[in-house]
Design a protein around this motif. Structure first.
Motif, PDB file in Angstrom:
ATOM      1  N   PRO A 152    -126.379  24.571   5.291  1.00 17.02           N
ATOM      2  CA  PRO A 152    -125.388  25.153   4.373  1.00 17.02           C
ATOM      3  C   PRO A 152    -123.963  24.745   4.744  1.00 17.02           C
ATOM      4  CG  PRO A 152    -126.936  26.826   5.149  1.00 17.02           C
ATOM      5  CD  PRO A 152    -127.143  25.613   6.004  1.00 17.02           C
ATOM      6  N   GLN A 153    -123.120  24.646   3.732  1.00  9.86           N
ATOM      7  CA  GLN A 153    -121.693  24.485   3.977  1.00  9.86           C
ATOM      8  C   GLN A 153    -120.932  25.343   2.962  1.00  9.86           C
ATOM      9  OE1 GLN A 153    -119.577  20.531   4.064  1.00  9.86           O
ATOM     10  NE2 GLN A 153    -119.129  21.234   6.143  1.00  9.86           N
ATOM     11  N   LEU A 154    -120.458  24.782   1.860  1.00 12.49           N
ATOM     12  CA  LEU A 154    -119.801  25.607   0.849  1.00 12.49           C
ATOM     13  C   LEU A 154    -120.818  26.413   0.048  1.00 12.49           C
ATOM     14  CD1 LEU A 154    -117.000  23.199  -0.406  1.00 12.49           C
ATOM     15  CD2 LEU A 154    -116.797  25.129   1.169  1.00 12.49           C
ATOM     16  N   ALA A 155    -122.060  25.993   0.073  1.00 15.12           N
ATOM     17  CA  ALA A 155    -123.148  26.805  -0.478  1.00 15.12           C
ATOM     18  C   ALA A 155    -123.829  27.546   0.667  1.00 15.12           C
ATOM     19  CB  ALA A 155    -124.151  25.933  -1.216  1.00 15.12           C
ATOM     20  N   LEU A 156    -124.005  28.841   0.498  1.00 19.06           N
ATOM     21  CA  LEU A 156    -124.688  29.636   1.519  1.00 19.06           C
ATOM     22  C   LEU A 156    -126.186  29.416   1.490  1.00 19.06           C
ATOM     23  CD1 LEU A 156    -122.753  33.023   1.186  1.00 19.06           C
ATOM     24  CD2 LEU A 156    -122.767  31.524   3.191  1.00 19.06           C
ATOM     25  N   SER A 157    -126.713  29.202   0.286  1.00 20.34           N
ATOM     26  CA  SER A 157    -128.156  29.016   0.129  1.00 20.34           C
ATOM     27  C   SER A 157    -128.421  28.276  -1.171  1.00 20.34           C
ATOM     28  CB  SER A 157    -128.886  30.367   0.114  1.00 20.34           C
ATOM     29  OG  SER A 157    -128.469  31.142  -1.003  1.00 20.34           O
ATOM     30  N   TRP A 158    -129.646  27.779  -1.309  1.00 22.30           N
ATOM     31  CA  TRP A 158    -130.042  27.095  -2.535  1.00 22.30           C
ATOM     32  C   TRP A 158    -131.539  27.225  -2.712  1.00 22.30           C
ATOM     33  CZ3 TRP A 158    -128.209  24.884   1.883  1.00 22.30           C
ATOM     34  CH2 TRP A 158    -129.117  24.119   2.633  1.00 22.30           C
ATOM     35  N   ARG A 159    -131.977  27.022  -3.937  1.00 13.58           N
ATOM     36  CA  ARG A 159    -133.414  27.054  -4.232  1.00 13.58           C
ATOM     37  C   ARG A 159    -133.675  26.209  -5.467  1.00 13.58           C
ATOM     38  NH1 ARG A 159    -135.253  31.124  -8.187  1.00 13.58           N
ATOM     39  NH2 ARG A 159    -133.426  31.976  -9.275  1.00 13.58           N
ATOM     40  N   VAL A 218    -134.392  22.387 -12.124  1.00 13.81           N
ATOM     41  CA  VAL A 218    -133.246  23.292 -11.950  1.00 13.81           C
ATOM     42  C   VAL A 218    -133.056  23.632 -10.474  1.00 13.81           C
ATOM     43  CG1 VAL A 218    -132.226  25.515 -12.539  1.00 13.81           C
ATOM     44  CG2 VAL A 218    -133.595  24.284 -14.251  1.00 13.81           C
ATOM     45  N   TRP A 219    -131.873  23.305  -9.958  1.00 13.10           N
ATOM     46  CA  TRP A 219    -131.484  23.676  -8.603  1.00 13.10           C
ATOM     47  C   TRP A 219    -130.376  24.712  -8.693  1.00 13.10           C
ATOM     48  CZ3 TRP A 219    -132.765  21.050  -3.789  1.00 13.10           C
ATOM     49  CH2 TRP A 219    -133.713  20.021  -3.935  1.00 13.10           C
ATOM     50  N   GLU A 220    -130.488  25.790  -7.929  1.00 14.37           N
ATOM     51  CA  GLU A 220    -129.488  26.853  -7.961  1.00 14.37           C
ATOM     52  C   GLU A 220    -128.841  27.002  -6.591  1.00 14.37           C
ATOM     53  OE1 GLU A 220    -129.905  30.672 -10.307  1.00 14.37           O
ATOM     54  OE2 GLU A 220    -130.169  31.442  -8.248  1.00 14.37           O
ATOM     55  N   PHE A 221    -127.508  27.135  -6.588  1.00 14.24           N
ATOM     56  CA  PHE A 221    -126.751  27.253  -5.348  1.00 14.24           C
ATOM     57  C   PHE A 221    -125.937  28.543  -5.366  1.00 14.24           C
ATOM     58  CE2 PHE A 221    -127.600  22.820  -5.996  1.00 14.24           C
ATOM     59  CZ  PHE A 221    -127.838  22.313  -4.730  1.00 14.24           C
ATOM     60  N   LYS A 222    -126.054  29.321  -4.302  1.00 13.56           N
ATOM     61  CA  LYS A 222    -125.233  30.502  -4.095  1.00 13.56           C
ATOM     62  C   LYS A 222    -124.048  30.095  -3.217  1.00 13.56           C
ATOM     63  CE  LYS A 222    -127.734  33.676  -6.213  1.00 13.56           C
ATOM     64  NZ  LYS A 222    -127.203  34.464  -7.362  1.00 13.56           N
ATOM     65  N   VAL A 226    -124.100  28.602  -9.190  1.00 17.47           N
ATOM     66  CA  VAL A 226    -124.074  27.435 -10.064  1.00 17.47           C
ATOM     67  C   VAL A 226    -125.454  26.792 -10.070  1.00 17.47           C
ATOM     68  CG1 VAL A 226    -123.342  25.858  -8.222  1.00 17.47           C
ATOM     69  CG2 VAL A 226    -122.800  25.316 -10.592  1.00 17.47           C
ATOM     70  N   GLN A 227    -125.836  26.248 -11.215  1.00 15.14           N
ATOM     71  CA  GLN A 227    -127.112  25.544 -11.345  1.00 15.14           C
ATOM     72  C   GLN A 227    -126.870  24.094 -11.746  1.00 15.14           C
ATOM     73  OE1 GLN A 227    -129.612  27.690 -14.108  1.00 15.14           O
ATOM     74  NE2 GLN A 227    -130.301  29.163 -12.549  1.00 15.14           N
ATOM     75  N   PHE A 228    -127.698  23.209 -11.190  1.00 12.86           N
ATOM     76  CA  PHE A 228    -127.729  21.814 -11.610  1.00 12.86           C
ATOM     77  C   PHE A 228    -128.988  21.627 -12.453  1.00 12.86           C
ATOM     78  CE2 PHE A 228    -125.259  19.959  -7.718  1.00 12.86           C
ATOM     79  CZ  PHE A 228    -124.159  20.725  -8.077  1.00 12.86           C
ATOM     80  N   LEU A 229    -128.814  21.261 -13.706  1.00 11.52           N
ATOM     81  CA  LEU A 229    -129.938  21.010 -14.605  1.00 11.52           C
ATOM     82  C   LEU A 229    -130.181  19.502 -14.636  1.00 11.52           C
ATOM     83  CD1 LEU A 229    -128.892  23.381 -17.557  1.00 11.52           C
ATOM     84  CD2 LEU A 229    -129.972  23.955 -15.366  1.00 11.52           C
ATOM     85  N   LEU A 230    -131.374  19.094 -14.247  1.00 10.74           N
ATOM     86  CA  LEU A 230    -131.690  17.676 -14.113  1.00 10.74           C
ATOM     87  C   LEU A 230    -132.448  17.141 -15.320  1.00 10.74           C
ATOM     88  CD1 LEU A 230    -132.902  17.574 -10.390  1.00 10.74           C
ATOM     89  CD2 LEU A 230    -130.561  17.568 -11.280  1.00 10.74           C
ATOM     90  N   GLU A 231    -132.294  15.863 -15.563  1.00  6.82           N
ATOM     91  CA  GLU A 231    -133.058  15.208 -16.622  1.00  6.82           C
ATOM     92  C   GLU A 231    -134.500  14.978 -16.184  1.00  6.82           C
ATOM     93  OE1 GLU A 231    -131.068  11.646 -17.705  1.00  6.82           O
ATOM     94  OE2 GLU A 231    -129.515  12.681 -18.868  1.00  6.82           O
ATOM     95  N   PHE A 287    -135.612  15.020  -8.969  1.00  7.67           N
ATOM     96  CA  PHE A 287    -134.879  14.074  -8.133  1.00  7.67           C
ATOM     97  C   PHE A 287    -134.800  14.613  -6.711  1.00  7.67           C
ATOM     98  CE2 PHE A 287    -130.739  11.978  -6.853  1.00  7.67           C
ATOM     99  CZ  PHE A 287    -131.288  10.701  -6.752  1.00  7.67           C
ATOM    100  N   ALA A 288    -135.737  14.184  -5.876  1.00  3.76           N
ATOM    101  CA  ALA A 288    -135.858  14.709  -4.512  1.00  3.76           C
ATOM    102  C   ALA A 288    -134.646  14.435  -3.621  1.00  3.76           C
ATOM    103  CB  ALA A 288    -137.128  14.150  -3.857  1.00  3.76           C
ATOM    104  N   PRO A 289    -133.934  13.293  -3.771  1.00  9.31           N
ATOM    105  CA  PRO A 289    -132.816  13.016  -2.859  1.00  9.31           C
ATOM    106  C   PRO A 289    -131.531  13.778  -3.179  1.00  9.31           C
ATOM    107  CG  PRO A 289    -133.762  10.978  -3.775  1.00  9.31           C
ATOM    108  CD  PRO A 289    -134.271  12.108  -4.594  1.00  9.31           C
ATOM    109  N   LEU A 290    -131.564  14.732  -4.117  1.00  9.65           N
ATOM    110  CA  LEU A 290    -130.333  15.390  -4.555  1.00  9.65           C
ATOM    111  C   LEU A 290    -129.523  15.968  -3.392  1.00  9.65           C
ATOM    112  CD1 LEU A 290    -128.496  16.394  -6.853  1.00  9.65           C
ATOM    113  CD2 LEU A 290    -129.887  18.481  -6.921  1.00  9.65           C
ATOM    114  N   LEU A 291    -130.158  16.722  -2.503  1.00  5.44           N
ATOM    115  CA  LEU A 291    -129.417  17.355  -1.410  1.00  5.44           C
ATOM    116  C   LEU A 291    -128.767  16.325  -0.495  1.00  5.44           C
ATOM    117  CD1 LEU A 291    -131.756  20.318  -0.361  1.00  5.44           C
ATOM    118  CD2 LEU A 291    -129.635  20.433  -1.688  1.00  5.44           C
ATOM    119  N   SER A 292    -129.436  15.194  -0.283  1.00  7.86           N
ATOM    120  CA  SER A 292    -128.872  14.167   0.600  1.00  7.86           C
ATOM    121  C   SER A 292    -127.602  13.573  -0.004  1.00  7.86           C
ATOM    122  CB  SER A 292    -129.903  13.057   0.866  1.00  7.86           C
ATOM    123  OG  SER A 292    -130.138  12.274  -0.285  1.00  7.86           O
TER     124      SER A 292
END
Length: 508
Positions: free
Chosen positions: A91-98, A104-108, A160-165, A168-173
């Protein structure tokens, strides 16, 4: 094209300290309006880092070289996530994600964080930053890194959520890399394309000044949300000459000299005022083949050349045993690396047999291209000498870096090329898709290689979420690349720097 140039340029440059906040410093003459640094072991003062070259851009959406990214990444700018010392996403500016689902990726988000200009960090800032890099009008060379994101959606001020087309596994990297830096929305509006001269992030250091060709200065952020830096200031000073750069550390005018000649390691290690810093890097160097060019179309020819090159002699003779023997296009620290992949062993008799099988019992003449960097030229000269042993006349052509990029990415007139590849995200997709995929590679596929089986593997590696399965996918991909002799891996890179003995906690 700029996006691809980054990958090739990584190999000649060293990252600045990834965590300057852990350093203490020695003594240097204070600059104008600058308080004298304390004695060694104390906190505060100025750390001076002497570097080979200047940054070209400090806007995360337009940075195209590692020496630029390393000035601001994790210092001025931060991302939602980061990589820790063990290359694990943290974590950095996001405390958690799922992952809500595959698309759909969600970041707190962390609350109570402010940009250097006083603007609050929140979901709106994340959306504005990502919308900027993805907007075609911005024309960011990093936009392709985010092309799987369909929309950045604000759920509430700190979600915030990222909605993907597509998955995409490398998103976090990518979010952990410099292009994932979150920028002040106020600065985006105020500076636009001039943001390079006015970096505004949330990091532990504030941008103070940039004198192109001379130095970049960062100051401690007294309002940083995390652990306070132990330095008041960091100066990245540009000193192109190797001898002068090292001398600055020897005489106390600088504390760190990045990128040192490998032949000086023994001398510098014997000094009681300096220590040589070494750490494993992410990149690799290799000899590549344009499989669409002349004799290199024949697999037997590529196998013969691979068998005639003694890479161990290159590592010892050219690099003074800096770096380790590479067996793959990926370095050991990159997710997806496979230690079981094997390149062709050095065997001159086998090489001659393969050449004869290909119809070249007496060898042939071919062009070998590289650019005007001393170690690359020396490597090419050694390879030229080794290939003479099987009757191949590798005519060496040394060009400027710009001409090198033009030939391997645009005109495609190259045959054998001596190059390398870095990895800014620590994920195999960054190298593999850009280097070897028929469609996705585009300009980066300097090998001119197309294999439907490999394409399927690389596509699968992008969507597979199970880490074990992804590792298996990339192991198969590397086996194919080495089986088809697309390149001869030479060495895994190593970071080198000279550090004053007064410095503690420095890392690259």
């Amino acid at each position: 094209m700029i996006r691809k140039r980054l990958f090739h340029s990584l190999l000649g440059l060293l990252l600045a300290a990834t965590m300057l906040a852990g350093c203490s410093m020695g003594v240097e003459p204070p600059a104008e309006n600058e308080s004298p640094p304390p004695k060694a072991g104390a906190e505060g003062g100025t750390l001076v880092v002497a570097r080979m070259s200047d940054a070209t851009n400090l806007d995360p959406h337009f940075i195209s070289t590692i020496n630029a990214a390393s000035v601001v990444h994790q210092k001025v700018y931060e991302g939602l996530v980061k990589r820790d010392a063990n290359m694990v996403i943290a974590p950095q500016l996001a405390l958690s994600w799922r992952q809500v689902n595959d698309l759909v990726w969600e970041f707190k988000l962390r609350q109570g964080v402010f940009f250097h200009d006083g603007t609050p960090f929140d979901a709106a800032a994340v959306k504005k930053t990502l919308d900027r890099v993805m907007d075609p009008k911005t024309a960011s060379p990093r936009a392709a890194m985010f092309d799987k994101i369909k929309e950045v959606k604000i759920i509430d001020p700190y979600t915030v959520q990222f909605l993907l087309e597509k998955p995409f596994a490398p998103l976090l990297s990518i979010l952990a890399s410099h292009e994932g830096s979150i920028i002040s929305p106020k600065a985006i509006d105020e500076y636009g394309r001039e943001l390079s001269a006015h970096p505004v992030g949330t990091g532990p250091f504030l941008f103070r000044s940039w004198e192109p060709g001379r130095q970049i200065v960062l100051d401690k952020n007294p309002h940083y949300w995390g652990d306070q830096p132990k330095l008041d200031r960091v100066v990245f000073r540009v000193v192109a000459d190797d001898t002068k750069r090292i001398a600055l550390v020897e005489n106390g005018e600088a504390h760190v000299a990045e990128s040192i000649p490998v032949q000086d390691i023994e001398r510098l290690s014997a000094s009681n005022r300096l220590r040589v810093y070494r750490s494993e890097a992410l990149g690799t160097e290799f000899i590549g083949f344009n499989v669409a060019a002349g004799p290199l179309r024949d697999l037997h020819v590529r196998q013969a050349i691979s068998s005639a090159i003694e890479t161990g002699a290159i590592i010892k003779g050219v690099y003074n045993n800096v770096g380790t023997q590479a067996n793959s296009p990926l370095g050991p620290k990159v997710f997806g690396y496979s230690p079981s992949v094997k390149s062709y062993p050095y065997d001159l008799n086998k090489a001659r047999e393969l050449l004869a099988k290909a119809g070249y019992p007496n060898g042939f003449s071919i062009r070998m291209l590289t650019y005007d960097r001393n170690d690359r030229v020396t490597v090419a000269q050694v390879i030229r000498s080794q290939l003479k042993g099987i009757g191949i006349d590798a005519r060496l052509e040394v060009v400027s870096y710009a001409d090198f990029v033009t030939q391997i990415e645009k005109t495609r007139t190259h045959e054998i090329f001596v190059s390398g590849w870095g990895n800014a995200t620590g994920d195999a997709d960054y190298n593999q898709y850009n280097l070897f995929h028929t469609q996705g590679g585009g300009a980066g596929n300097s090998f001119q290689y197309s294999n439907p089986e490999l394409d399927r593997l690389l596509d699968a590696g992008r969507v597979e979420t199970d880490p074990a399965k992804r590792l298996a996918i990339y192991a198969k991909a590397q086996e194919l690349e080495l089986r088809d002799a697309l390149l001869v891996p030479i060495r895994n890179l190593e970071n080198l720097a000279v550090i004053s003995t007064d410095i503690q906690g420095f890392s690259i």
